[in-house]
Design a protein around this motif. Structure first.
Motif, PDB file in Angstrom:
ATOM      1  N   ALA F 173       0.831  -1.205   0.000  1.00 19.64           N
ATOM      2  CA  ALA F 173       0.000   0.000   0.000  1.00 19.64           C
ATOM      3  C   ALA F 173       0.865   1.253   0.000  1.00 19.64           C
ATOM      4  N   HIS F 174       1.948   1.227   0.742  1.00 19.59           N
ATOM      5  CA  HIS F 174       2.832   2.396   0.741  1.00 19.59           C
ATOM      6  C   HIS F 174       3.401   2.668  -0.658  1.00 19.59           C
ATOM      7  N   SER F 175       3.813   1.607  -1.353  1.00 16.86           N
ATOM      8  CA  SER F 175       4.293   1.799  -2.728  1.00 16.86           C
ATOM      9  C   SER F 175       3.190   2.360  -3.618  1.00 16.86           C
ATOM     10  N   VAL F 176       2.003   1.826  -3.466  1.00 14.29           N
ATOM     11  CA  VAL F 176       0.909   2.209  -4.365  1.00 14.29           C
ATOM     12  C   VAL F 176       0.506   3.657  -4.154  1.00 14.29           C
ATOM     13  N   VAL F 177       0.363   4.106  -2.910  1.00 19.01           N
ATOM     14  CA  VAL F 177      -0.069   5.509  -2.711  1.00 19.01           C
ATOM     15  C   VAL F 177       1.002   6.484  -3.187  1.00 19.01           C
ATOM     16  N   LYS F 178       2.239   6.020  -3.156  1.00 24.44           N
ATOM     17  CA  LYS F 178       3.309   6.887  -3.658  1.00 24.44           C
ATOM     18  C   LYS F 178       3.177   7.027  -5.179  1.00 24.44           C
ATOM     19  N   GLN F 179       2.852   5.923  -5.835  1.00 26.29           N
ATOM     20  CA  GLN F 179       2.748   5.931  -7.301  1.00 26.29           C
ATOM     21  C   GLN F 179       1.444   6.570  -7.788  1.00 26.29           C
ATOM     22  N   TYR F 180       0.369   6.451  -7.010  1.00 17.68           N
ATOM     23  CA  TYR F 180      -0.930   7.013  -7.408  1.00 17.68           C
ATOM     24  C   TYR F 180      -1.377   7.973  -6.310  1.00 17.68           C
ATOM     25  N   PRO F 181      -0.911   9.223  -6.346  1.00 21.37           N
ATOM     26  CA  PRO F 181      -1.111  10.123  -5.204  1.00 21.37           C
ATOM     27  C   PRO F 181      -2.562  10.544  -4.983  1.00 21.37           C
ATOM     28  N   ASP F 182      -3.473  10.289  -5.940  1.00 24.74           N
ATOM     29  CA  ASP F 182      -4.871  10.657  -5.706  1.00 24.74           C
ATOM     30  C   ASP F 182      -5.538   9.769  -4.669  1.00 24.74           C
ATOM     31  N   LEU F 183      -4.964   8.627  -4.401  1.00 24.53           N
ATOM     32  CA  LEU F 183      -5.574   7.713  -3.437  1.00 24.53           C
ATOM     33  C   LEU F 183      -5.507   8.290  -2.029  1.00 24.53           C
ATOM     34  N   ASN F 184      -6.477   7.951  -1.228  1.00 21.92           N
ATOM     35  CA  ASN F 184      -6.580   8.408   0.151  1.00 21.92           C
ATOM     36  C   ASN F 184      -5.787   7.442   1.030  1.00 21.92           C
ATOM     37  N   ALA F 185      -4.523   7.816   1.326  1.00 21.18           N
ATOM     38  CA  ALA F 185      -3.630   6.901   2.036  1.00 21.18           C
ATOM     39  C   ALA F 185      -4.134   6.523   3.423  1.00 21.18           C
ATOM     40  N   PRO F 186      -4.569   7.496   4.236  1.00 18.00           N
ATOM     41  CA  PRO F 186      -5.031   7.111   5.578  1.00 18.00           C
ATOM     42  C   PRO F 186      -6.186   6.106   5.528  1.00 18.00           C
ATOM     43  N   LEU F 187      -7.099   6.264   4.583  1.00 13.38           N
ATOM     44  CA  LEU F 187      -8.219   5.332   4.483  1.00 13.38           C
ATOM     45  C   LEU F 187      -7.712   3.942   4.098  1.00 13.38           C
ATOM     46  N   LEU F 188      -6.780   3.905   3.151  1.00 15.89           N
ATOM     47  CA  LEU F 188      -6.244   2.619   2.713  1.00 15.89           C
ATOM     48  C   LEU F 188      -5.495   1.924   3.844  1.00 15.89           C
ATOM     49  N   PHE F 189      -4.713   2.683   4.613  1.00 14.89           N
ATOM     50  CA  PHE F 189      -3.948   2.080   5.709  1.00 14.89           C
ATOM     51  C   PHE F 189      -4.900   1.584   6.813  1.00 14.89           C
ATOM     52  N   ALA F 190      -5.884   2.412   7.163  1.00 12.81           N
ATOM     53  CA  ALA F 190      -6.817   2.017   8.225  1.00 12.81           C
ATOM     54  C   ALA F 190      -7.585   0.756   7.816  1.00 12.81           C
ATOM     55  N   GLY F 191      -8.043   0.738   6.560  1.00 14.66           N
ATOM     56  CA  GLY F 191      -8.765  -0.446   6.072  1.00 14.66           C
ATOM     57  C   GLY F 191      -7.881  -1.675   6.082  1.00 14.66           C
ATOM     58  N   ALA F 192      -6.626  -1.507   5.676  1.00 14.10           N
ATOM     59  CA  ALA F 192      -5.711  -2.653   5.620  1.00 14.10           C
ATOM     60  C   ALA F 192      -5.483  -3.235   7.009  1.00 14.10           C
ATOM     61  N   ILE F 193      -5.307  -2.365   8.010  1.00 10.14           N
ATOM     62  CA  ILE F 193      -5.033  -2.875   9.359  1.00 10.14           C
ATOM     63  C   ILE F 193      -6.234  -3.645   9.905  1.00 10.14           C
ATOM     64  N   LEU F 194      -7.440  -3.137   9.640  1.00  7.04           N
ATOM     65  CA  LEU F 194      -8.623  -3.785  10.223  1.00  7.04           C
ATOM     66  C   LEU F 194      -9.189  -4.921   9.378  1.00  7.04           C
ATOM     67  N   HIS F 195      -8.793  -5.034   8.087  1.00  3.03           N
ATOM     68  CA  HIS F 195      -9.553  -5.889   7.176  1.00  3.03           C
ATOM     69  C   HIS F 195      -9.697  -7.329   7.651  1.00  3.03           C
ATOM     70  N   ASP F 196      -8.680  -7.903   8.273  1.00  2.57           N
ATOM     71  CA  ASP F 196      -8.757  -9.304   8.697  1.00  2.57           C
ATOM     72  C   ASP F 196      -8.758  -9.449  10.219  1.00  2.57           C
ATOM     73  N   LEU F 197      -8.918  -8.339  10.922  1.00  4.55           N
ATOM     74  CA  LEU F 197      -8.841  -8.402  12.382  1.00  4.55           C
ATOM     75  C   LEU F 197      -9.927  -9.323  12.950  1.00  4.55           C
ATOM     76  N   GLY F 198     -11.038  -9.452  12.223  1.00  4.05           N
ATOM     77  CA  GLY F 198     -12.115 -10.342  12.662  1.00  4.05           C
ATOM     78  C   GLY F 198     -11.672 -11.798  12.738  1.00  4.05           C
ATOM     79  N   LYS F 199     -10.544 -12.113  12.132  1.00  6.64           N
ATOM     80  CA  LYS F 199     -10.054 -13.502  12.225  1.00  6.64           C
ATOM     81  C   LYS F 199      -9.673 -13.853  13.658  1.00  6.64           C
ATOM     82  N   THR F 200      -9.416 -12.856  14.470  1.00  9.71           N
ATOM     83  CA  THR F 200      -9.120 -13.147  15.873  1.00  9.71           C
ATOM     84  C   THR F 200     -10.360 -13.670  16.594  1.00  9.71           C
TER      85      THR F 200
END
Lengths: 322, 322, 322, 322, 322, 322
Positions: F173-200
């Motif tokens: 995700a860090h590489s991608v937001v650097k290459q495509y700066p229109d993306l909302n980095a904080p949203l992508l990072f927050a989603g990535a951290i939580l996306h599989d947390l339900g597996k706990t």
């Protein structure tokens, strides 16, 4: 051109007064039996459509694709889709801008920079067979590779789009091989450079792009495979040797699924990665355009190339980076 | 061999005593931890499987694919599938038959007759480009074309099966162009001859047939397209000329659906017809074998290559022709 | 009619001046709120559509399906689809041609020849049960069988099309049983003759063909099965006897897939062959029409009954037969 | 039988000592080459399988489907599926129970009660055509209708299951027409009674049920349609009259989807409702059995007739009704 | 309103003269470039559309959704779809009816009766956890639950439709648990009451209903699951306790298939039954409307929410009940 | 452990003599009626299976999942799948290694490094709502997040796999937001951290991982959505506010397709990117393992989680990087 307002800058309901390129001009018959011209206007900021009603035979003769015209009208939305309501349209006169090349949307990277990037990457293809095949094919299709769009519509449908799309994938590929060092970087780079090169045969050219007969009857995937086999002859390579087969497989499988036109599914890690990076770049480019054309707090129209999904543009601007 | 009873002639529960070829011999571990050999016996009438239980290391060394053995056992049915229960198996001794070629299933047409038929048809390809390409490629792959099977399993999986299958399609094609004179006969004939020629590269050979790396990574459809492109060079043909493209399209689209590995769907009448005749011949050949292996008044096992359908063999013999 | 130019003979942009039949005439409302008539013109060479704008109530009363009219206009292409731009339309006057039967597209084989061919084939059905059932059902539906179309649209949608399509399949079937002698010829012939006979109940008749209630609620496949069961009674046959079941299965499974309306999939070799020959004839007939309506060097419009594919008409005429 | 413990009453690991019926007995070969018998034991509480290892030829002759045997063993779970580990098996001796009918699972409603319910409902079919057709067909297939199972496996696979399943649907149908009074109750009832009557021809009978040739080649849906058409003759009804067609459509469309073997999809409200009630009853009956065979707090094995889903049996018993 | 003729009562071609509500009013551009308003008229009997051609800016300002207007026109059919041809339209004047609430289609059961029925059923939820969760969530969303429609279009798209649809399912559920006593009635009732409660968050309200952002980004199934989890806090319930999970599963799985938006497929008997009853009620309600809008002896238009099927309305009225 | 040879280091046919962990031990019945134990051996290098034949009751009691044992045997291939043929197995004795934790496969990054990386990324979530929700949920599930595997099988099925997989996505995700700066980095990072947390909640824990009841009835996607809604209460956030909905949508849509269990499809650019990066990391991790277990010049077995494809490991090692 610097100070002029660009097509994409007009707000809804704002009056438009500008020189623009006619990207396409299709004559159609309205339900009342009269003819109109479905126009697409273009400048470097993008494109937008408009209808020229009650077209006379003279209008039809005048307003054809590829010329610069003077447009007066209003930026509107037709079913959430932007369009221009045309008030007045005329040909340019002497002294007014009339060079189509000044109005064509282009890749956001200069040709020189793109050539540099590609050349740099070719150095990183350290396997000799792949390096030679890539050099040979790039040399043959160089002019088209750096000027053709990557597609007729949807994504990277602008001049230089093919090379720009290829470079975007290569940039992603560089990140990926750094993060997953077991991957075969030279194979991934060689495959990425060649994967869409067949589009230089499948498509008619950088302007008013259509499909060629070869594109329709064979398709870009198999076209470039054929050229690769042909390139083996002067290079004295066996097209059925393992290293050549690996590269052919990279190209042939890059659509991922048979249903999408790949005659084989990816059977190499690098082939699977190439397919995924291709989709990733294409979808981000497409969605950037889609979201840009959508008002904040609204959903876009259905995006056909993304399974008809509609995309939301949040009402709040994205947060500042830390 | 004339008087000897053939494998396919034994009835259920009949004792078997014969020299046969080991077509394949796979060593496996039974659920009780001991090893057995899964054998396939073959003679000119066809093939049938059997299990050699409690195989010693010596047995495993002896009973390998490609040799003639002496078999005693009983013809049985295992879940409606014919098999041999093995009572005794031994290697041949001096003076006993041991030539594998005498036991290999072959096409029901001699190689000479097949060559004649193909040559005759090439004369009917009156379009010069197609005629030259067909001649050139046939010349290159001639030996394999007349000896390879058409597939590893399913249909025409016997020596010479590739040419025989091609000829069956050509015979159907001759009937069809006579009935529908608008069809382009030379194009249909040229496409039919080349459509599966890539199998000479995709498959390993006439015996113990497996897929080559080229077969797995590229596939016979694209392999022969590549060879065709390469053949254009010495013939001074442009691989993107319309007539060449038409022939390439015949080959590329002959699986009918993208899901079945064709990179393009048929977009010529003749391409659609070729696809249909290919299926017609393959399915009749497969069903002839299936029905022959089924008892009258019974349904066959599921035929996987026909969507898992089961086929019924009527209890009454078919009526005499008038 | 001999010297008159036929509808299908006009080139694009050529002026049309002819007597033609109105095959259909649907009154619709244009987007401007006015009414127009969507017409289909027909003569023996085929059919072509045209729009009659700004229709008065009197026009709507005059121009109805089934009458002969005098047409003046121009042959055009609307999105690659041929149509007539109407300049002038009028009813016929005394002395002018007005017999609709002179303008209806018919099977390219006379009724007498078709009856001969069918009778001849019935002799080849040497199994008595099948022979009697075929004779009985043909006798009952004879008139409709030789006059109905094979479908409302798509293929064989002309007078006598049902019998002509049946005969085309029988011709293919004769070639096939000769090439594959294990097939049960009488069963294949009997199945071919009856397979679409239910269309005489499913469709309303040879002109302005629509679906009947029985067609919509039951469908031609099950309708003819019901009639076959009913025919068993006077013939003193058991509808559950094996030979009757085989014939019923031929009919019931001939659409090949459950999704296409067959309640069972083919489970007899002959049933599978009948399904394939049905598709082969239908697709060739359809594509002949499609290609004929396409300009050389162009792709046709999408053909919905062929999965929406477009077909290419080569720019070069097909080569002379040797 | 009253005091005897039933097969379904044994807990896991509990010793089993009981007279039971052999519902089926299939001889198979183990991977070690020896034969065993795959048995299914049955009594009125249900059925359970077990394997008889190392079967002698005498065992194979003795233990055949349809006889009562004495079983000693242990109730176990094999991959969450209940089975009996056999310790000892023997034939019954004189004086011991040996009447198979005492051990066959039956519908939980007496035949007399089922006949009453059906007769009562026939009175509510107030439309004369439907009433007469239902009476006529019930009269012809009465014995089979009240004794056959509704299916070979899955749901209602017990004696009388066909009538019991029909009655369950009729009960649901009575509730539904009361709640939605616009529905045509007589049509729904007539359709419900006839919808599966073809199973009396499709299946071989109440015991050791298999598919008949008619079942395999035509299927119960079309078989009963044929019988209905045949019944029109003596009743002097036109099989293509609207009211007859409505009833035929109810039967023909009751599987809901073409993929499930209906030649037409429901095009009447009542036909759609019949299809849904059929599924509702079949799925509840199937799941009742599945859940009963699952331990509390566990998921069942995959249920193939329910798309391979696994169902959970809550650990807590269901609450008392208020 | 009693004596006034209702919108649904007019026959085809009958003159219409009535006060009606404008349910929606969308301004569109005709192919001739002029604007028109696509209107939907509504009163308590249902709704019907009409087009207001050549709309002036003043018309566009006047005729907006939510007001009562006076309509003169004619009831017509446009491609078998009913519509009003507008002759004259005007705003109401003083003294004329102008209360939109008098023209809104409502559930055919009073709110008081619906509240009674729900309260009564809550008493039957004898499991304390389910009872408390249902009471808590009903209390929170009570007002919306009894006034919202069940959907934007298709079925129960009227005021109070959500509660009415819920009650219809509960009525069916009562019949089902009586017929299949093994089912857990309190679980089924609790699941039925909550299954669509999330629509009170997904939809904007009872009038001019649209999807909220929460509806588009999360969906009613997960929205109510979130509210249920939140409700556990004050009730001191563990959202991962078995009884809470059972109820969550009832809600989450009620669309039956993942493709229809359920994140899990039904894994409880009661969940599967709830899904089926939901479909049964929704489809009957939809088809009642469809058939009512179809002329006797005709097929309806394609019903998109029923896979595009067309439904037949028999020409004969349904028979009297016995 | 340093000098010891690891399980994955043994070549085919090499003798194995090592201490290993029993990862799982399932007792099964062989076709000869005797019991055996299907074992999976594990050490830090990976896992491999083996069968322990003719297991005595004592063996079954001894050899259970979770203990360290001493193994002697031979590394073999069973149908191209690696396994151990067991010669001798025994429990460890005093003084021998017996700590299971020394043999468990772990993430190739220390827990401290993983915590650092996550904490660092949380700082980059500059939008306050997302930052607070991420912190709150991470705090609650911290221990499980850093120790659980990411799945029961397939990919990242090792201790710490959940956090490691999350971090891999964040790196991409860090590489991608650097290459495509229109993306909302904080949203992508927050989603990535939580996306599989339900597996706990979905999985039982780091060892002998199984699905919990909550996992089976609700699933990890909806489970974490519920926890997020619950977390809004103490943080005084409205779960239906736009920013909260955006984050919920990131989680809910991350499986991409409804068929894969997402209740909504991605409708935000960032949600689509998250889905693609999730697939990219999961597939590379899976293929790295697959290719590592395949001999050079061979195809792997079918990989079920990759549509049953087989992957090729080239015979030549990958070229040196430049």
């Amino acid at each position: 051109m610097a100070a002029t307002k660009q097509l994409m800058d007009y707000a809804v309901d704002e009056a438009v007064d500008a020189f623009v390129l006619l990207k396409s001009a299709d004559v159609r018959t309205a339900k009342n039996g009269k003819q109109y011209i479905a126009l697409v206007f273009e400048d470097r900021s993008g494109e937008i459509s408009g209808k020229y009603w009650d077209a006379s035979p003279e209008d039809i003769e005048n307003y054809v694709a590829g010329i610069v015209v003077h447009l007066q009208g209003k930026r509107e939305n037709y079913q959430t889709h932007p369009q221009i309501k045309i008030f007045h349209l005329r040909l340019t006169t002497v002294g007014e801008p009339d060079d189509p090349n000044q109005y064509i949307e282009k890749a956001p990277m200069s040709r020189a920079d793109m050539e540099d990037y590609i050349n740099q990457t070719v150095f990183e293809i350290t396997q000799p067979t792949w390096n030679r095949l890539v050099r040979k094919l790039l040399a043959e299709y160089q002019e088209a590779f750096f000027t053709f769009p990557a597609a007729k519509t949807n994504h990277h449908a602008f001049q230089g789009g093919l090379a720009f799309h290829t470079i975007s994938i290569l940039k992603l590929a560089h990140s990926v091989v750094k993060q997953y060092p077991d991957l075969n970087a030279p194979l991934l780079f060689a495959g990425a450079i060649l994967h869409d090169l067949g589009k230089t045969i499948e498509l008619s050219g950088p302007k008013s792009t259509t499909y060629t007969l070869a594109g329709n009857l064979v398709g870009h995937i198999v076209l470039i495979d054929g050229e690769l086999v042909r390139a083996c002859e002067p290079l004295k390579l066996d097209p059925q040797a393992e290293d050549v087969l690996l590269l052919r497989h990279m190209i042939l499988s890059h659509h991922g699924l048979l249903e999408y036109g790949s005659p084989v599914r990816p059977a190499l890690r690098e082939a699977d990665v190439l397919h995924q990076l291709d989709e990733l770049d294409a979808s981000i480019m497409m969605l950037d355009t889609v979201v840009e054309h959508t008002a904040p707090g609204e959903f876009s129209e259905r995006v056909f190339a993304m399974d008809g999904r509609r995309f939301y543009r949040p009402s709040e601007p994205k947060p500042k980076e830390s």
